[in-house]
Design a protein around this motif. Structure first.
Motif, PDB file in Angstrom:
ATOM      1  N   SER A  15       8.089 -10.553  38.123  1.00 58.74           N
ATOM      2  CA  SER A  15       9.108  -9.561  37.800  1.00 58.74           C
ATOM      3  C   SER A  15       8.539  -8.146  37.880  1.00 58.74           C
ATOM      4  CB  SER A  15       9.660  -9.826  36.399  1.00 58.74           C
ATOM      5  OG  SER A  15      10.608  -8.866  36.044  1.00 58.74           O
ATOM      6  N   TYR A  16       7.327  -7.977  37.409  1.00 54.00           N
ATOM      7  CA  TYR A  16       6.667  -6.667  37.490  1.00 54.00           C
ATOM      8  C   TYR A  16       6.505  -6.249  38.954  1.00 54.00           C
ATOM      9  CZ  TYR A  16       3.132  -3.042  37.038  1.00 54.00           C
ATOM     10  OH  TYR A  16       2.445  -1.864  37.123  1.00 54.00           O
ATOM     11  N   ALA A  17       6.040  -7.167  39.793  1.00 50.59           N
ATOM     12  CA  ALA A  17       5.854  -6.862  41.217  1.00 50.59           C
ATOM     13  C   ALA A  17       7.186  -6.530  41.886  1.00 50.59           C
ATOM     14  CB  ALA A  17       5.185  -8.037  41.913  1.00 50.59           C
ATOM     15  N   LEU A  18       8.234  -7.269  41.544  1.00 49.45           N
ATOM     16  CA  LEU A  18       9.555  -6.975  42.106  1.00 49.45           C
ATOM     17  C   LEU A  18      10.061  -5.612  41.641  1.00 49.45           C
ATOM     18  CD1 LEU A  18      11.314 -10.463  41.790  1.00 49.45           C
ATOM     19  CD2 LEU A  18      10.489  -9.360  43.872  1.00 49.45           C
ATOM     20  N   GLY A  19       9.791  -5.275  40.391  1.00 47.29           N
ATOM     21  CA  GLY A  19      10.191  -3.968  39.872  1.00 47.29           C
ATOM     22  C   GLY A  19       9.470  -2.829  40.581  1.00 47.29           C
ATOM     23  N   VAL A  20       8.185  -3.005  40.830  1.00 41.65           N
ATOM     24  CA  VAL A  20       7.427  -1.986  41.563  1.00 41.65           C
ATOM     25  C   VAL A  20       7.979  -1.838  42.978  1.00 41.65           C
ATOM     26  CG1 VAL A  20       5.167  -1.451  42.563  1.00 41.65           C
ATOM     27  CG2 VAL A  20       5.332  -2.223  40.185  1.00 41.65           C
ATOM     28  N   ALA A  21       8.259  -2.972  43.624  1.00 43.39           N
ATOM     29  CA  ALA A  21       8.822  -2.921  44.981  1.00 43.39           C
ATOM     30  C   ALA A  21      10.185  -2.227  44.976  1.00 43.39           C
ATOM     31  CB  ALA A  21       8.950  -4.332  45.551  1.00 43.39           C
ATOM     32  N   LEU A  22      11.006  -2.503  43.970  1.00 42.19           N
ATOM     33  CA  LEU A  22      12.313  -1.851  43.862  1.00 42.19           C
ATOM     34  C   LEU A  22      12.151  -0.344  43.701  1.00 42.19           C
ATOM     35  CD1 LEU A  22      15.414  -1.873  43.444  1.00 42.19           C
ATOM     36  CD2 LEU A  22      14.942  -2.182  41.008  1.00 42.19           C
ATOM     37  N   PHE A  23      11.262   0.083  42.826  1.00 46.88           N
ATOM     38  CA  PHE A  23      11.078   1.515  42.612  1.00 46.88           C
ATOM     39  C   PHE A  23      10.519   2.200  43.848  1.00 46.88           C
ATOM     40  CE2 PHE A  23      10.847   0.634  37.852  1.00 46.88           C
ATOM     41  CZ  PHE A  23      12.184   0.925  37.691  1.00 46.88           C
ATOM     42  N   MET A  24       9.639   1.542  44.566  1.00 47.69           N
ATOM     43  CA  MET A  24       9.120   2.120  45.814  1.00 47.69           C
ATOM     44  C   MET A  24      10.252   2.257  46.840  1.00 47.69           C
ATOM     45  SD  MET A  24       6.109   2.910  45.167  1.00 47.69           S
ATOM     46  CE  MET A  24       5.584   3.417  46.773  1.00 47.69           C
ATOM     47  N   ALA A  25      11.117   1.238  46.915  1.00 45.58           N
ATOM     48  CA  ALA A  25      12.255   1.300  47.842  1.00 45.58           C
ATOM     49  C   ALA A  25      13.199   2.430  47.455  1.00 45.58           C
ATOM     50  CB  ALA A  25      12.993  -0.034  47.852  1.00 45.58           C
ATOM     51  N   SER A  50      19.736   1.660  39.848  1.00 45.35           N
ATOM     52  CA  SER A  50      19.314   0.498  40.639  1.00 45.35           C
ATOM     53  C   SER A  50      18.800  -0.616  39.742  1.00 45.35           C
ATOM     54  CB  SER A  50      18.261   0.899  41.666  1.00 45.35           C
ATOM     55  OG  SER A  50      17.073   1.320  41.041  1.00 45.35           O
ATOM     56  N   LEU A  51      18.103  -0.276  38.681  1.00 46.82           N
ATOM     57  CA  LEU A  51      17.599  -1.300  37.768  1.00 46.82           C
ATOM     58  C   LEU A  51      18.731  -1.989  37.018  1.00 46.82           C
ATOM     59  CD1 LEU A  51      14.991  -2.580  36.891  1.00 46.82           C
ATOM     60  CD2 LEU A  51      14.860  -0.945  35.039  1.00 46.82           C
ATOM     61  N   ILE A  52      19.718  -1.229  36.579  1.00 43.95           N
ATOM     62  CA  ILE A  52      20.859  -1.828  35.875  1.00 43.95           C
ATOM     63  C   ILE A  52      21.632  -2.762  36.807  1.00 43.95           C
ATOM     64  CG2 ILE A  52      23.125  -1.309  34.868  1.00 43.95           C
ATOM     65  CD1 ILE A  52      21.807   1.171  33.583  1.00 43.95           C
ATOM     66  N   LEU A 102      14.094   5.498  49.930  1.00 45.31           N
ATOM     67  CA  LEU A 102      15.494   5.750  50.288  1.00 45.31           C
ATOM     68  C   LEU A 102      15.944   7.141  49.842  1.00 45.31           C
ATOM     69  CD1 LEU A 102      17.065   2.255  49.559  1.00 45.31           C
ATOM     70  CD2 LEU A 102      16.706   3.331  51.784  1.00 45.31           C
ATOM     71  N   ASN A 103      15.481   7.575  48.691  1.00 41.14           N
ATOM     72  CA  ASN A 103      15.823   8.935  48.245  1.00 41.14           C
ATOM     73  C   ASN A 103      15.241   9.988  49.169  1.00 41.14           C
ATOM     74  OD1 ASN A 103      17.458   9.307  45.738  1.00 41.14           O
ATOM     75  ND2 ASN A 103      16.070   7.721  45.012  1.00 41.14           N
ATOM     76  N   TYR A 104      14.019   9.789  49.607  1.00 41.75           N
ATOM     77  CA  TYR A 104      13.415  10.747  50.541  1.00 41.75           C
ATOM     78  C   TYR A 104      14.142  10.760  51.881  1.00 41.75           C
ATOM     79  CZ  TYR A 104       9.380  12.130  47.764  1.00 41.75           C
ATOM     80  OH  TYR A 104       8.580  12.666  46.812  1.00 41.75           O
ATOM     81  N   ILE A 105      14.619   9.620  52.319  1.00 45.53           N
ATOM     82  CA  ILE A 105      15.308   9.538  53.608  1.00 45.53           C
ATOM     83  C   ILE A 105      16.700  10.155  53.545  1.00 45.53           C
ATOM     84  CG2 ILE A 105      16.330   7.938  55.280  1.00 45.53           C
ATOM     85  CD1 ILE A 105      13.962   6.074  54.750  1.00 45.53           C
ATOM     86  N   PHE A 106      17.471   9.854  52.499  1.00 43.10           N
ATOM     87  CA  PHE A 106      18.887  10.215  52.465  1.00 43.10           C
ATOM     88  C   PHE A 106      19.230  11.461  51.656  1.00 43.10           C
ATOM     89  CE2 PHE A 106      19.113   5.604  53.420  1.00 43.10           C
ATOM     90  CZ  PHE A 106      19.715   5.718  54.661  1.00 43.10           C
ATOM     91  N   ARG A 107      18.307  12.048  50.953  1.00 42.33           N
ATOM     92  CA  ARG A 107      18.612  13.243  50.159  1.00 42.33           C
ATOM     93  C   ARG A 107      17.909  14.455  50.746  1.00 42.33           C
ATOM     94  NH1 ARG A 107      20.405  12.742  44.531  1.00 42.33           N
ATOM     95  NH2 ARG A 107      20.943  10.590  44.215  1.00 42.33           N
ATOM     96  N   GLU A 108      18.607  15.565  50.720  1.00 46.12           N
ATOM     97  CA  GLU A 108      18.006  16.814  51.207  1.00 46.12           C
ATOM     98  C   GLU A 108      17.037  17.375  50.167  1.00 46.12           C
ATOM     99  OE1 GLU A 108      21.040  19.536  52.385  1.00 46.12           O
ATOM    100  OE2 GLU A 108      22.007  18.059  53.685  1.00 46.12           O
TER     101      GLU A 108
END
Length: 132
Positions: free
Chosen positions: A62-72, A96-98, A76-82
């Motif tokens: 679960s910790y590893a999945l959470g880290v992967a989620l936060f990295m994603a 995203s976590l909720i 995604l924020n860097y790609i889609f936000r100015e």
């Protein structure tokens, strides 16, 4: 095509041994049965909890999945936000976590089980011959 692989069992949340029976009692987003694992497979009769507290090890997954989620989320924020501010990034993390918490919880348990169970296609056949 994926049948017989651990990925099939994880994606479809099926028994890791026969890949026919359901691993969980309900859908990950059904809160009354969220994360509840069947005691045994309905098809091959495999016992899913090898010992008391067996799924506590899934916390590491679960910790590893959470880290992967936060990295994603960061990527995604860097790609889609100015403009990226700490508050907008934090809001993205929380939302995203909720939204994904029940899915991450279920995935962590079934991925943990994959370390201890292996696919055995003969178990499905054996279960069918025992029942008849």
């Amino acid at each position: 095509m994926l049948k017989g692989t651990k990925l099939y069992s994880v994606l479809f949340m099926k028994c890791p041994v026969c890949q026919e029976g359901d691993f969980f009692k309900g859908h990950p987003y059904k809160f009354s049965t969220m994360g509840k694992v069947h005691k045994r497979c309905s098809c091959c009769n495999t016992k899913f909890e090898l010992e008391t507290g067996f799924y506590q090890g899934s916390y590491y997954v679960s910790y590893a999945l959470g880290v992967a989620l936060f990295m994603a989320v960061v990527v995604l924020n860097y790609i889609f936000r100015e403009e990226l501010t700490p508050s907008s990034l934090m809001i993205s993390f929380v939302v995203s976590l909720i939204v994904l918490f029940p899915l991450l919880y279920a995935l962590s348990k079934i991925i943990w089980a994959q370390f201890f169970f292996n696919y055995d296609k003969s178990r499905k056949k054996a279960a069918n011959t025992i029942d008849s």
